[in-house]
Design a protein around this motif. Structure first.
Motif, mmCIF file in Angstrom:
data_model
loop_
_atom_site.group_PDB
_atom_site.id
_atom_site.type_symbol
_atom_site.label_atom_id
_atom_site.label_comp_id
_atom_site.label_asym_id
_atom_site.label_seq_id
_atom_site.Cartn_x
_atom_site.Cartn_y
_atom_site.Cartn_z
ATOM 1 N N GLY A 74 22.184 87.133 56.059
ATOM 2 C CA GLY A 74 22.366 88.055 54.934
ATOM 3 C C GLY A 74 22.132 89.502 55.340
ATOM 4 N N VAL A 75 21.130 89.714 56.195
ATOM 5 C CA VAL A 75 20.859 91.068 56.680
ATOM 6 C C VAL A 75 22.025 91.583 57.519
ATOM 7 C CG1 VAL A 75 19.372 92.377 58.258
ATOM 8 C CG2 VAL A 75 18.352 90.864 56.579
ATOM 9 N N LEU A 76 22.702 90.675 58.206
ATOM 10 C CA LEU A 76 23.855 91.051 59.026
ATOM 11 C C LEU A 76 25.128 91.224 58.204
ATOM 12 C CD1 LEU A 76 23.221 88.708 62.085
ATOM 13 C CD2 LEU A 76 22.842 91.178 61.958
ATOM 14 N N LYS A 77 24.994 91.196 56.883
ATOM 15 C CA LYS A 77 26.108 91.420 55.944
ATOM 16 C C LYS A 77 27.163 90.311 55.990
ATOM 17 C CE LYS A 77 24.618 95.556 54.776
ATOM 18 N NZ LYS A 77 23.839 95.767 53.636
ATOM 19 N N VAL A 78 26.730 89.097 56.353
ATOM 20 C CA VAL A 78 27.619 87.943 56.300
ATOM 21 C C VAL A 78 27.762 87.559 54.822
ATOM 22 C CG1 VAL A 78 27.790 85.502 56.973
ATOM 23 C CG2 VAL A 78 26.898 87.175 58.581
ATOM 24 N N PRO A 79 28.936 87.072 54.382
ATOM 25 C CA PRO A 79 29.067 86.655 52.982
ATOM 26 C C PRO A 79 28.003 85.621 52.604
ATOM 27 C CG PRO A 79 31.214 86.682 54.041
ATOM 28 C CD PRO A 79 30.192 86.943 55.113
ATOM 29 N N MET A 80 27.536 85.668 51.360
ATOM 30 C CA MET A 80 26.418 84.846 50.920
ATOM 31 C C MET A 80 26.671 83.354 51.129
ATOM 32 S SD MET A 80 23.365 84.754 49.865
ATOM 33 C CE MET A 80 23.061 86.433 49.412
ATOM 34 N N LEU A 81 27.870 82.897 50.818
ATOM 35 C CA LEU A 81 28.183 81.478 50.977
ATOM 36 C C LEU A 81 28.064 81.049 52.438
ATOM 37 C CD1 LEU A 81 29.065 78.931 49.510
ATOM 38 C CD2 LEU A 81 31.422 79.607 49.880
ATOM 39 N N VAL A 82 28.517 81.892 53.341
ATOM 40 C CA VAL A 82 28.420 81.590 54.776
ATOM 41 C C VAL A 82 26.961 81.630 55.229
ATOM 42 C CG1 VAL A 82 29.121 82.351 57.092
ATOM 43 C CG2 VAL A 82 30.750 82.455 55.198
ATOM 44 N N ALA A 83 26.182 82.566 54.707
ATOM 45 C CA ALA A 83 24.768 82.662 55.076
ATOM 46 C C ALA A 83 24.004 81.419 54.619
ATOM 47 C CB ALA A 83 24.148 83.918 54.468
ATOM 48 N N VAL A 84 24.265 80.969 53.396
ATOM 49 C CA VAL A 84 23.595 79.766 52.887
ATOM 50 C C VAL A 84 24.027 78.546 53.700
ATOM 51 C CG1 VAL A 84 23.402 78.234 50.891
ATOM 52 C CG2 VAL A 84 23.241 80.692 50.576
ATOM 53 N N ALA A 85 25.316 78.449 53.993
ATOM 54 C CA ALA A 85 25.800 77.329 54.806
ATOM 55 C C ALA A 85 25.162 77.359 56.198
ATOM 56 C CB ALA A 85 27.320 77.381 54.916
ATOM 57 N N GLY A 86 24.995 78.540 56.758
ATOM 58 C CA GLY A 86 24.332 78.659 58.056
ATOM 59 C C GLY A 86 22.887 78.187 58.009
ATOM 60 N N GLY A 87 22.198 78.517 56.932
ATOM 61 C CA GLY A 87 20.820 78.044 56.763
ATOM 62 C C GLY A 87 20.746 76.537 56.635
ATOM 63 N N ILE A 88 21.702 75.960 55.909
ATOM 64 C CA ILE A 88 21.734 74.501 55.747
ATOM 65 C C ILE A 88 22.006 73.823 57.081
ATOM 66 C CG2 ILE A 88 23.043 72.610 54.693
ATOM 67 C CD1 ILE A 88 23.419 74.489 52.252
ATOM 68 N N VAL A 89 22.981 74.352 57.814
ATOM 69 C CA VAL A 89 23.323 73.773 59.111
ATOM 70 C C VAL A 89 22.145 73.910 60.078
ATOM 71 C CG1 VAL A 89 24.813 74.067 61.138
ATOM 72 C CG2 VAL A 89 25.804 74.050 58.845
ATOM 73 N N ALA A 90 21.492 75.050 60.086
ATOM 74 C CA ALA A 90 20.336 75.241 60.977
ATOM 75 C C ALA A 90 19.225 74.252 60.650
ATOM 76 C CB ALA A 90 19.828 76.680 60.863
ATOM 77 N N THR A 91 18.946 74.062 59.350
ATOM 78 C CA THR A 91 17.915 73.115 58.947
ATOM 79 C C THR A 91 18.288 71.697 59.380
ATOM 80 O OG1 THR A 91 17.336 74.478 57.048
ATOM 81 C CG2 THR A 91 16.619 72.202 56.986
ATOM 82 N N ALA A 92 19.547 71.321 59.155
ATOM 83 C CA ALA A 92 19.990 69.981 59.537
ATOM 84 C C ALA A 92 19.907 69.770 61.042
ATOM 85 C CB ALA A 92 21.407 69.743 59.040
ATOM 86 N N LEU A 93 20.330 70.761 61.823
ATOM 87 C CA LEU A 93 20.288 70.639 63.273
ATOM 88 C C LEU A 93 18.857 70.523 63.790
ATOM 89 C CD1 LEU A 93 23.123 73.088 64.377
ATOM 90 C CD2 LEU A 93 23.126 70.587 64.461
ATOM 91 N N ILE A 94 17.964 71.313 63.201
ATOM 92 C CA ILE A 94 16.556 71.231 63.624
ATOM 93 C C ILE A 94 15.987 69.862 63.304
ATOM 94 C CG2 ILE A 94 14.231 72.125 63.174
ATOM 95 C CD1 ILE A 94 15.564 74.889 62.721
ATOM 96 N N ARG A 95 16.298 69.363 62.110
ATOM 97 C CA ARG A 95 15.786 68.030 61.742
ATOM 98 C C ARG A 95 16.373 66.937 62.618
ATOM 99 N NH1 ARG A 95 15.518 68.288 55.116
ATOM 100 N NH2 ARG A 95 13.773 69.761 55.051
ATOM 101 N N LEU A 96 17.644 67.069 62.985
ATOM 102 C CA LEU A 96 18.250 66.069 63.880
ATOM 103 C C LEU A 96 17.641 66.113 65.268
ATOM 104 C CD1 LEU A 96 22.050 66.212 62.960
ATOM 105 C CD2 LEU A 96 20.492 64.285 62.697
ATOM 106 N N SER A 97 17.379 67.307 65.761
ATOM 107 C CA SER A 97 16.831 67.422 67.125
ATOM 108 C C SER A 97 15.378 66.996 67.202
ATOM 109 C CB SER A 97 17.008 68.853 67.630
ATOM 110 O OG SER A 97 16.217 69.749 66.878
ATOM 111 N N VAL A 98 14.618 67.252 66.141
ATOM 112 C CA VAL A 98 13.203 66.876 66.144
ATOM 113 C C VAL A 98 13.044 65.394 65.875
ATOM 114 C CG1 VAL A 98 11.014 67.217 64.941
ATOM 115 C CG2 VAL A 98 12.432 69.168 65.511
ATOM 116 N N GLY A 99 13.874 64.864 65.010
ATOM 117 C CA GLY A 99 13.819 63.425 64.743
ATOM 118 C C GLY A 99 13.247 63.158 63.465
#
Length: 99
Positions: A74-99
């Motif tokens: 959001g600080v990088l001026k990415v559209p809000m929908l893309v920023a939220v999707a990025g947060g969701i993907v990051a959370t999912a990837l972290i959870r998948l990698s940690v187990g």
């Protein structure tokens, strides 16, 4: 339900603060630093509410990391929908990698 009441309270408080400023200062010009500071009041309060709500009883650091990614995008001026999707993907990837 509590989070929505908190968001509503912050919204109303933000509106009241913005509406009261012209009444208080009337014909005086505020310095630019004061204007910048008051413009950041609502986002800072909302961020505090989000972190408090995410924290709850036990802090889930994967959620905090996802919110951090979304906020950074959001600080990088990415559209809000893309920023939220990025947060969701990051959370999912972290959870998948940690187990």
């Amino acid at each position: 339900m509590r989070i929505w009441l908190s968001v509503l309270a912050v919204t109303v408080l933000s509106w009241l603060l913005k509406a009261s400023a012209p009444l208080i200062v009337a014909h005086h010009k505020l310095p630019a630093s004061v204007i910048r500071m008051t413009a950041l009041t609502a986002p800072v309060l909302l961020a505090g509410l989000i972190v408090t709500e995410l924290g709850g009883q036990e802090i889930d650091w994967t959620q905090l990391a996802g919110v951090g990614v979304a906020g950074s995008l959001g600080v990088l001026k990415v559209p809000m929908l893309v920023a939220v999707a990025g947060g969701i993907v990051a959370t999912a990837l972290i959870r998948l990698s940690v187990g």
